[in-house]
Motif scaffolding. Structure first.
Motif, PDB file in Angstrom:
ATOM      1  N   GLY A   1       4.328  -2.188 -36.236  1.00 38.20           N
ATOM      2  CA  GLY A   1       5.712  -2.638 -36.169  1.00 38.20           C
ATOM      3  C   GLY A   1       5.933  -3.632 -35.046  1.00 38.20           C
ATOM      4  N   LEU A   2       5.297  -3.379 -33.903  1.00 41.06           N
ATOM      5  CA  LEU A   2       5.402  -4.314 -32.780  1.00 41.06           C
ATOM      6  C   LEU A   2       4.788  -5.666 -33.139  1.00 41.06           C
ATOM      7  CD1 LEU A   2       4.474  -1.864 -29.885  1.00 41.06           C
ATOM      8  CD2 LEU A   2       6.707  -2.954 -30.221  1.00 41.06           C
ATOM      9  N   LEU A   3       3.625  -5.635 -33.786  1.00 43.77           N
ATOM     10  CA  LEU A   3       2.975  -6.886 -34.167  1.00 43.77           C
ATOM     11  C   LEU A   3       3.817  -7.659 -35.172  1.00 43.77           C
ATOM     12  CD1 LEU A   3      -0.757  -5.751 -34.494  1.00 43.77           C
ATOM     13  CD2 LEU A   3       0.355  -6.869 -32.559  1.00 43.77           C
ATOM     14  N   ASP A   4       4.397  -6.971 -36.124  1.00 41.78           N
ATOM     15  CA  ASP A   4       5.268  -7.637 -37.095  1.00 41.78           C
ATOM     16  C   ASP A   4       6.476  -8.260 -36.387  1.00 41.78           C
ATOM     17  OD1 ASP A   4       3.657  -7.043 -39.249  1.00 41.78           O
ATOM     18  OD2 ASP A   4       4.735  -5.216 -39.763  1.00 41.78           O
ATOM     19  N   ARG A   5       6.984  -7.553 -35.394  1.00 44.01           N
ATOM     20  CA  ARG A   5       8.139  -8.084 -34.655  1.00 44.01           C
ATOM     21  C   ARG A   5       7.743  -9.299 -33.823  1.00 44.01           C
ATOM     22  NH1 ARG A   5      11.581  -5.331 -29.702  1.00 44.01           N
ATOM     23  NH2 ARG A   5      12.906  -7.137 -29.351  1.00 44.01           N
ATOM     24  N   TYR A   6       6.664  -9.182 -33.053  1.00 47.53           N
ATOM     25  CA  TYR A   6       6.265 -10.285 -32.185  1.00 47.53           C
ATOM     26  C   TYR A   6       5.777 -11.495 -32.977  1.00 47.53           C
ATOM     27  CZ  TYR A   6       6.585  -7.163 -28.120  1.00 47.53           C
ATOM     28  OH  TYR A   6       7.040  -6.313 -27.132  1.00 47.53           O
ATOM     29  N   SER A   7       5.320 -11.281 -34.202  1.00 46.11           N
ATOM     30  CA  SER A   7       4.880 -12.411 -35.019  1.00 46.11           C
ATOM     31  C   SER A   7       6.040 -13.342 -35.343  1.00 46.11           C
ATOM     32  CB  SER A   7       4.228 -11.923 -36.312  1.00 46.11           C
ATOM     33  OG  SER A   7       5.193 -11.387 -37.203  1.00 46.11           O
TER      34      SER A   7
ATOM     35  N   LEU B   1      -2.759  -9.041 -26.086  1.00 50.47           N
ATOM     36  CA  LEU B   1      -1.343  -9.315 -25.863  1.00 50.47           C
ATOM     37  C   LEU B   1      -0.907  -9.012 -24.437  1.00 50.47           C
ATOM     38  CD1 LEU B   1       0.325  -8.257 -29.232  1.00 50.47           C
ATOM     39  CD2 LEU B   1      -0.211 -10.550 -28.377  1.00 50.47           C
ATOM     40  N   ARG B   2      -1.600  -8.123 -23.763  1.00 51.38           N
ATOM     41  CA  ARG B   2      -1.309  -7.917 -22.345  1.00 51.38           C
ATOM     42  C   ARG B   2      -1.642  -9.176 -21.548  1.00 51.38           C
ATOM     43  NH1 ARG B   2      -3.786  -2.197 -20.469  1.00 51.38           N
ATOM     44  NH2 ARG B   2      -5.469  -2.800 -21.888  1.00 51.38           N
ATOM     45  N   GLN B   3      -2.682  -9.900 -21.959  1.00 53.88           N
ATOM     46  CA  GLN B   3      -3.017 -11.158 -21.308  1.00 53.88           C
ATOM     47  C   GLN B   3      -2.023 -12.266 -21.647  1.00 53.88           C
ATOM     48  OE1 GLN B   3      -5.597 -11.285 -19.088  1.00 53.88           O
ATOM     49  NE2 GLN B   3      -5.719  -9.082 -19.528  1.00 53.88           N
ATOM     50  N   VAL B   4      -1.491 -12.206 -22.846  1.00 54.81           N
ATOM     51  CA  VAL B   4      -0.536 -13.214 -23.315  1.00 54.81           C
ATOM     52  C   VAL B   4       0.848 -13.011 -22.717  1.00 54.81           C
ATOM     53  CG1 VAL B   4       0.690 -13.984 -25.406  1.00 54.81           C
ATOM     54  CG2 VAL B   4      -1.798 -13.626 -25.460  1.00 54.81           C
ATOM     55  N   ALA B   5       1.184 -11.785 -22.377  1.00 60.69           N
ATOM     56  CA  ALA B   5       2.550 -11.410 -22.004  1.00 60.69           C
ATOM     57  C   ALA B   5       3.153 -12.241 -20.874  1.00 60.69           C
ATOM     58  CB  ALA B   5       2.605  -9.923 -21.655  1.00 60.69           C
ATOM     59  N   PRO B   6       2.456 -12.508 -19.762  1.00 54.41           N
ATOM     60  CA  PRO B   6       3.096 -13.279 -18.685  1.00 54.41           C
ATOM     61  C   PRO B   6       3.573 -14.666 -19.132  1.00 54.41           C
ATOM     62  CG  PRO B   6       1.127 -12.181 -17.863  1.00 54.41           C
ATOM     63  CD  PRO B   6       1.117 -12.021 -19.354  1.00 54.41           C
ATOM     64  N   ARG B   7       2.764 -15.351 -19.926  1.00 53.20           N
ATOM     65  CA  ARG B   7       3.165 -16.673 -20.408  1.00 53.20           C
ATOM     66  C   ARG B   7       4.334 -16.566 -21.378  1.00 53.20           C
ATOM     67  NH1 ARG B   7       4.828 -21.529 -19.773  1.00 53.20           N
ATOM     68  NH2 ARG B   7       4.201 -23.021 -21.407  1.00 53.20           N
ATOM     69  N   ALA B   8       4.334 -15.567 -22.237  1.00 59.35           N
ATOM     70  CA  ALA B   8       5.464 -15.387 -23.158  1.00 59.35           C
ATOM     71  C   ALA B   8       6.757 -15.174 -22.380  1.00 59.35           C
ATOM     72  CB  ALA B   8       5.199 -14.204 -24.087  1.00 59.35           C
TER      73      ALA B   8
ATOM     74  N   GLU C   1       7.442 -16.348 -19.437  1.00 59.05           N
ATOM     75  CA  GLU C   1       7.854 -17.635 -18.881  1.00 59.05           C
ATOM     76  C   GLU C   1       8.615 -18.455 -19.910  1.00 59.05           C
ATOM     77  OE1 GLU C   1       4.403 -19.673 -17.530  1.00 59.05           O
ATOM     78  OE2 GLU C   1       4.013 -18.290 -15.862  1.00 59.05           O
ATOM     79  N   LEU C   2       8.155 -18.400 -21.146  1.00 60.30           N
ATOM     80  CA  LEU C   2       8.780 -19.167 -22.217  1.00 60.30           C
ATOM     81  C   LEU C   2      10.110 -18.577 -22.643  1.00 60.30           C
ATOM     82  CD1 LEU C   2       5.576 -19.825 -24.341  1.00 60.30           C
ATOM     83  CD2 LEU C   2       6.838 -21.518 -22.998  1.00 60.30           C
ATOM     84  N   ASP C   3      10.204 -17.245 -22.598  1.00 63.35           N
ATOM     85  CA  ASP C   3      11.437 -16.561 -23.012  1.00 63.35           C
ATOM     86  C   ASP C   3      11.545 -15.252 -22.246  1.00 63.35           C
ATOM     87  OD1 ASP C   3      13.596 -15.355 -24.165  1.00 63.35           O
ATOM     88  OD2 ASP C   3      12.842 -15.426 -26.219  1.00 63.35           O
ATOM     89  N   PRO C   4      12.455 -15.169 -21.275  1.00 64.51           N
ATOM     90  CA  PRO C   4      12.591 -13.946 -20.474  1.00 64.51           C
ATOM     91  C   PRO C   4      12.880 -12.697 -21.308  1.00 64.51           C
ATOM     92  CG  PRO C   4      13.772 -15.764 -19.448  1.00 64.51           C
ATOM     93  CD  PRO C   4      13.339 -16.249 -20.789  1.00 64.51           C
ATOM     94  N   ALA C   5      13.341 -12.879 -22.547  1.00 62.29           N
ATOM     95  CA  ALA C   5      13.615 -11.724 -23.403  1.00 62.29           C
ATOM     96  C   ALA C   5      12.344 -10.954 -23.738  1.00 62.29           C
ATOM     97  CB  ALA C   5      14.318 -12.157 -24.684  1.00 62.29           C
ATOM     98  N   THR C   6      11.185 -11.589 -23.561  1.00 66.23           N
ATOM     99  CA  THR C   6       9.913 -10.920 -23.848  1.00 66.23           C
ATOM    100  C   THR C   6       9.269 -10.346 -22.584  1.00 66.23           C
ATOM    101  OG1 THR C   6       8.562 -12.917 -23.556  1.00 66.23           O
ATOM    102  CG2 THR C   6       9.525 -12.547 -25.743  1.00 66.23           C
ATOM    103  N   ALA C   7      10.039 -10.253 -21.504  1.00 66.43           N
ATOM    104  CA  ALA C   7       9.477  -9.882 -20.203  1.00 66.43           C
ATOM    105  C   ALA C   7       8.807  -8.516 -20.197  1.00 66.43           C
ATOM    106  CB  ALA C   7      10.572  -9.923 -19.130  1.00 66.43           C
ATOM    107  N   ASP C   8       9.208  -7.624 -21.087  1.00 65.53           N
ATOM    108  CA  ASP C   8       8.628  -6.275 -21.078  1.00 65.53           C
ATOM    109  C   ASP C   8       7.463  -6.122 -22.053  1.00 65.53           C
ATOM    110  OD1 ASP C   8      10.004  -6.372 -23.452  1.00 65.53           O
ATOM    111  OD2 ASP C   8      11.060  -4.470 -23.181  1.00 65.53           O
TER     112      ASP C   8
ATOM    113  N   GLY D   1       4.331  -6.941 -21.835  1.00 65.50           N
ATOM    114  CA  GLY D   1       3.133  -6.419 -21.191  1.00 65.50           C
ATOM    115  C   GLY D   1       3.198  -4.916 -20.999  1.00 65.50           C
ATOM    116  N   GLU D   2       4.363  -4.433 -20.558  1.00 64.65           N
ATOM    117  CA  GLU D   2       4.539  -2.994 -20.370  1.00 64.65           C
ATOM    118  C   GLU D   2       4.481  -2.256 -21.700  1.00 64.65           C
ATOM    119  OE1 GLU D   2       7.775   0.155 -18.407  1.00 64.65           O
ATOM    120  OE2 GLU D   2       8.302  -1.966 -18.686  1.00 64.65           O
ATOM    121  N   VAL D   3       5.097  -2.827 -22.721  1.00 65.99           N
ATOM    122  CA  VAL D   3       5.080  -2.209 -24.043  1.00 65.99           C
ATOM    123  C   VAL D   3       3.646  -2.096 -24.557  1.00 65.99           C
ATOM    124  CG1 VAL D   3       5.744  -2.530 -26.462  1.00 65.99           C
ATOM    125  CG2 VAL D   3       7.417  -2.914 -24.650  1.00 65.99           C
TER     126      VAL D   3
END
Length: 219
Positions: free
Chosen positions: A113-119, A184-191, A193-200, A202-204
């Motif tokens: 479900g998370l992957l479908d959402r983040y896609s 995706l944990r590696q991708v999270a910091p850059r995401a 930066e692009l959109d603060p709405a995705t800030a969590d 990495g934690e997820v």
């Protein structure tokens, strides 16, 4: 199961992907497919003993990744069963209460479900594309990625996890799932930066990784 990953998915839970019917056309249901309607009836009546509930959870977990092969009768029965529990989120929570395949299945579906959402999130897709310019095939993902990165990439990994689970290859499904959360944990910091709405994100992904490791360790 940690609450945060589950809280991030809604309609994506158990969503049937657009390409499922093409990918599995002509294949038959796996051995042991189906749900004992007597168990369902007793559960809904509140008379099913604990051992019966455990067996029902195992049966439901086995048939979820093979939804493409449900008969109309079984599909209708499963819809009533999910409605009885209160919805898809409640189904996942219920499965998570039983160790082994039910719990593992529940946690894999949360990741799907998370992957479908983040896609569908442009910031995540862009961050993943940039990451793959440096590391085209992250560890554990080479067999499941094409060179291009687009809004189908993460959804494709989601489908691959479900397909492995449906084939009874739980160990491979977990391996792919854990490799995906690592990526995706590696991708999270850059995401972020692009959109603060995705800030969590990495934690997820960290919580999801831990949930899957714990479920897989139960055997």
């Amino acid at each position: 199961m940690r609450e945060k990953p589950l809280s991030k998915v809604g309609d994506e839970l158990l969503r049937i992907r657009r390409d499922v019917s093409h990918a599995v056309a002509g294949t038959s249901a796996p051995a042991g497919f189906g749900v004992d309607q007597g168990l369902v009836t007793a559960f809904e009546a509140g008379t099913l003993p604990p051992a019966g509930q455990e067996e029902l959870a195992r049966q439901v977990a086995r048939q979820l990744p093979a939804h493409w092969s449900q008969s109309n009768t079984l599909a209708e029965a499963m819809t009533r069963f999910i409605d009885h529990l209160g919805g898809r989120r409640e189904l996942i929570t219920w499965l998570d209460g039983y160790p082994g395949l039910p719990r593992l299945t529940a946690r894999l579906y949360v990741l799907m479900g998370l992957l479908d959402r983040y896609s569908e999130d442009p910031a995540v897709v862009t961050a993943l594309r940039e990451y793959r310019e440096r590391d085209p095939y992250p560890a554990g993902l080479r067999d499941h990625l094409v060179p291009e990165t687009d809004d189908e990439t993460l959804a494709g990994l989601s489908f691959a996890v479900e397909e492995l689970l449906g084939d009874g290859q739980q160990e491979k499904a977990v391996g792919l799932a854990l490799a995906t959360t690592d990526c995706l944990r590696q991708v999270a910091p850059r995401a972020a930066e692009l959109d603060p709405a995705t800030a969590d994100m990495g934690e997820v992904m960290e919580h999801t990784h831990q949930d899957l490791q714990e479920a897989a360790a139960e055997g």
